[in-house]
Scaffold this motif. Structure first.
Motif, PDB file in Angstrom:
ATOM      1  N   ASN A  42       7.170  -8.537  12.852  1.00 23.41           N
ATOM      2  CA  ASN A  42       8.335  -9.114  12.162  1.00 23.41           C
ATOM      3  C   ASN A  42       7.990  -9.767  10.834  1.00 23.41           C
ATOM      4  N   LYS A  43       6.876  -9.372  10.229  1.00 23.26           N
ATOM      5  CA  LYS A  43       6.493  -9.880   8.915  1.00 23.26           C
ATOM      6  C   LYS A  43       6.347  -8.694   7.967  1.00 23.26           C
ATOM      7  N   LYS A  44       6.619  -8.949   6.696  1.00 27.39           N
ATOM      8  CA  LYS A  44       6.555  -7.916   5.682  1.00 27.39           C
ATOM      9  C   LYS A  44       5.224  -8.024   4.936  1.00 27.39           C
ATOM     10  N   TYR A  45       4.552  -6.868   4.779  1.00 25.98           N
ATOM     11  CA  TYR A  45       3.262  -6.808   4.105  1.00 25.98           C
ATOM     12  C   TYR A  45       3.289  -5.734   3.021  1.00 25.98           C
ATOM     13  N   LYS A  46       2.469  -5.946   1.989  1.00 27.95           N
ATOM     14  CA  LYS A  46       2.294  -4.956   0.933  1.00 27.95           C
ATOM     15  C   LYS A  46       0.835  -4.532   0.916  1.00 27.95           C
ATOM     16  N   CYS A  47       0.622  -3.235   0.828  1.00 26.48           N
ATOM     17  CA  CYS A  47      -0.732  -2.694   0.762  1.00 26.48           C
ATOM     18  C   CYS A  47      -1.334  -3.008  -0.611  1.00 26.48           C
ATOM     19  N   ILE A  48      -2.546  -3.568  -0.612  1.00 25.93           N
ATOM     20  CA  ILE A  48      -3.200  -3.900  -1.876  1.00 25.93           C
ATOM     21  C   ILE A  48      -4.489  -3.096  -2.088  1.00 25.93           C
ATOM     22  N   GLN A  49      -4.821  -2.243  -1.119  1.00 20.58           N
ATOM     23  CA  GLN A  49      -5.977  -1.343  -1.255  1.00 20.58           C
ATOM     24  C   GLN A  49      -5.679  -0.075  -0.467  1.00 20.58           C
ATOM     25  N   SER A  50      -5.726   1.056  -1.123  1.00 20.29           N
ATOM     26  CA  SER A  50      -5.448   2.327  -0.436  1.00 20.29           C
ATOM     27  C   SER A  50      -6.432   2.541   0.705  1.00 20.29           C
ATOM     28  N   HIS A  51      -5.905   3.035   1.831  1.00 18.27           N
ATOM     29  CA  HIS A  51      -6.748   3.279   3.002  1.00 18.27           C
ATOM     30  C   HIS A  51      -5.965   4.089   4.029  1.00 18.27           C
ATOM     31  N   THR A  52      -6.675   4.639   4.984  1.00 12.24           N
ATOM     32  CA  THR A  52      -6.046   5.246   6.156  1.00 12.24           C
ATOM     33  C   THR A  52      -6.205   4.252   7.291  1.00 12.24           C
ATOM     34  N   SER A  53      -5.090   3.886   7.883  1.00  9.63           N
ATOM     35  CA  SER A  53      -5.098   2.812   8.882  1.00  9.63           C
ATOM     36  C   SER A  53      -5.763   3.252  10.180  1.00  9.63           C
ATOM     37  N   ILE A  54      -6.409   2.292  10.812  1.00 15.14           N
ATOM     38  CA  ILE A  54      -6.960   2.479  12.149  1.00 15.14           C
ATOM     39  C   ILE A  54      -6.524   1.290  12.992  1.00 15.14           C
ATOM     40  N   VAL A  55      -6.688   1.390  14.283  1.00 17.08           N
ATOM     41  CA  VAL A  55      -6.153   0.392  15.207  1.00 17.08           C
ATOM     42  C   VAL A  55      -6.592  -1.028  14.877  1.00 17.08           C
ATOM     43  N   THR A  56      -7.786  -1.236  14.434  1.00 19.11           N
ATOM     44  CA  THR A  56      -8.240  -2.607  14.165  1.00 19.11           C
ATOM     45  C   THR A  56      -7.911  -3.094  12.750  1.00 19.11           C
ATOM     46  N   TRP A  57      -7.230  -2.276  11.942  1.00 18.58           N
ATOM     47  CA  TRP A  57      -6.895  -2.649  10.568  1.00 18.58           C
ATOM     48  C   TRP A  57      -5.426  -2.989  10.396  1.00 18.58           C
ATOM     49  N   GLU A  58      -4.761  -3.408  11.455  1.00 14.94           N
ATOM     50  CA  GLU A  58      -3.358  -3.804  11.307  1.00 14.94           C
ATOM     51  C   GLU A  58      -3.277  -5.053  10.422  1.00 14.94           C
ATOM     52  N   PRO A  59      -2.142  -5.253   9.737  1.00 18.24           N
ATOM     53  CA  PRO A  59      -2.019  -6.421   8.864  1.00 18.24           C
ATOM     54  C   PRO A  59      -2.237  -7.725   9.638  1.00 18.24           C
ATOM     55  N   SER A  60      -3.144  -8.545   9.129  1.00 18.30           N
ATOM     56  CA  SER A  60      -3.440  -9.829   9.762  1.00 18.30           C
ATOM     57  C   SER A  60      -4.309 -10.648   8.821  1.00 18.30           C
ATOM     58  N   ILE A  61      -4.712 -11.828   9.287  1.00 12.60           N
ATOM     59  CA  ILE A  61      -5.616 -12.649   8.471  1.00 12.60           C
ATOM     60  C   ILE A  61      -6.991 -12.000   8.335  1.00 12.60           C
ATOM     61  N   TYR A  62      -7.287 -11.021   9.185  1.00 12.40           N
ATOM     62  CA  TYR A  62      -8.593 -10.359   9.163  1.00 12.40           C
ATOM     63  C   TYR A  62      -8.628  -9.152   8.228  1.00 12.40           C
ATOM     64  N   GLN A  64      -7.096  -9.107   4.979  1.00 13.42           N
ATOM     65  CA  GLN A  64      -6.503  -9.562   3.713  1.00 13.42           C
ATOM     66  C   GLN A  64      -6.976  -8.747   2.518  1.00 13.42           C
ATOM     67  N   ALA A  65      -8.036  -7.973   2.650  1.00  9.93           N
ATOM     68  CA  ALA A  65      -8.460  -7.086   1.570  1.00  9.93           C
ATOM     69  C   ALA A  65      -7.558  -5.841   1.494  1.00  9.93           C
ATOM     70  N   LEU A  66      -6.796  -5.594   2.575  1.00  8.20           N
ATOM     71  CA  LEU A  66      -5.922  -4.440   2.633  1.00  8.20           C
ATOM     72  C   LEU A  66      -4.450  -4.785   2.478  1.00  8.20           C
ATOM     73  N   TRP A  67      -4.041  -5.919   3.024  1.00  5.44           N
ATOM     74  CA  TRP A  67      -2.621  -6.272   3.135  1.00  5.44           C
ATOM     75  C   TRP A  67      -2.330  -7.659   2.587  1.00  5.44           C
ATOM     76  N   LEU A  68      -1.208  -7.766   1.885  1.00  6.11           N
ATOM     77  CA  LEU A  68      -0.721  -9.040   1.358  1.00  6.11           C
ATOM     78  C   LEU A  68       0.556  -9.404   2.101  1.00  6.11           C
ATOM     79  N   LEU A  69       0.570 -10.564   2.735  1.00  7.53           N
ATOM     80  CA  LEU A  69       1.772 -11.046   3.415  1.00  7.53           C
ATOM     81  C   LEU A  69       2.783 -11.456   2.363  1.00  7.53           C
TER      82      LEU A  69
END
Length: 70
Positions: A42-62, A64-69
């Motif tokens: 239920n939070k909106k994120y913007k991608c800040i580094q191109s990548h192909t997502s994997i299960v452990t790379w969901e948007p979170s505090i961990y 932050q190099a990939l996603w901006l809240l």
């Protein structure tokens, strides 16, 4: 009588609100590029580094190099 003010094309337009119903949910195995938007927990994120997502790379505090809240 004063003339109505004409829009000035050189002035930037105010940002348009984002329709959250059009923002996809984050998913794994998706190629995300810079400025892609997703919803996650239920939070909106913007991608800040191109990548192909994997299960452990969901948007979170961990990731932050990939996603901006937003």
């Amino acid at each position: 009588q004063p003339k109505p003010q004409q829009p000035n094309p050189s002035q930037p337009k105010p940002p348009q609100p984002i329709d959250q119903s059009k923002i996809p949910l984050w998913n794994s195995n998706v190629k995300y590029t810079i400025n892609n938007m997703v919803l996650y927990n239920n939070k909106k994120y913007k991608c800040i580094q191109s990548h192909t997502s994997i299960v452990t790379w969901e948007p979170s505090i961990y990731t932050q190099a990939l996603w901006l809240l937003l």
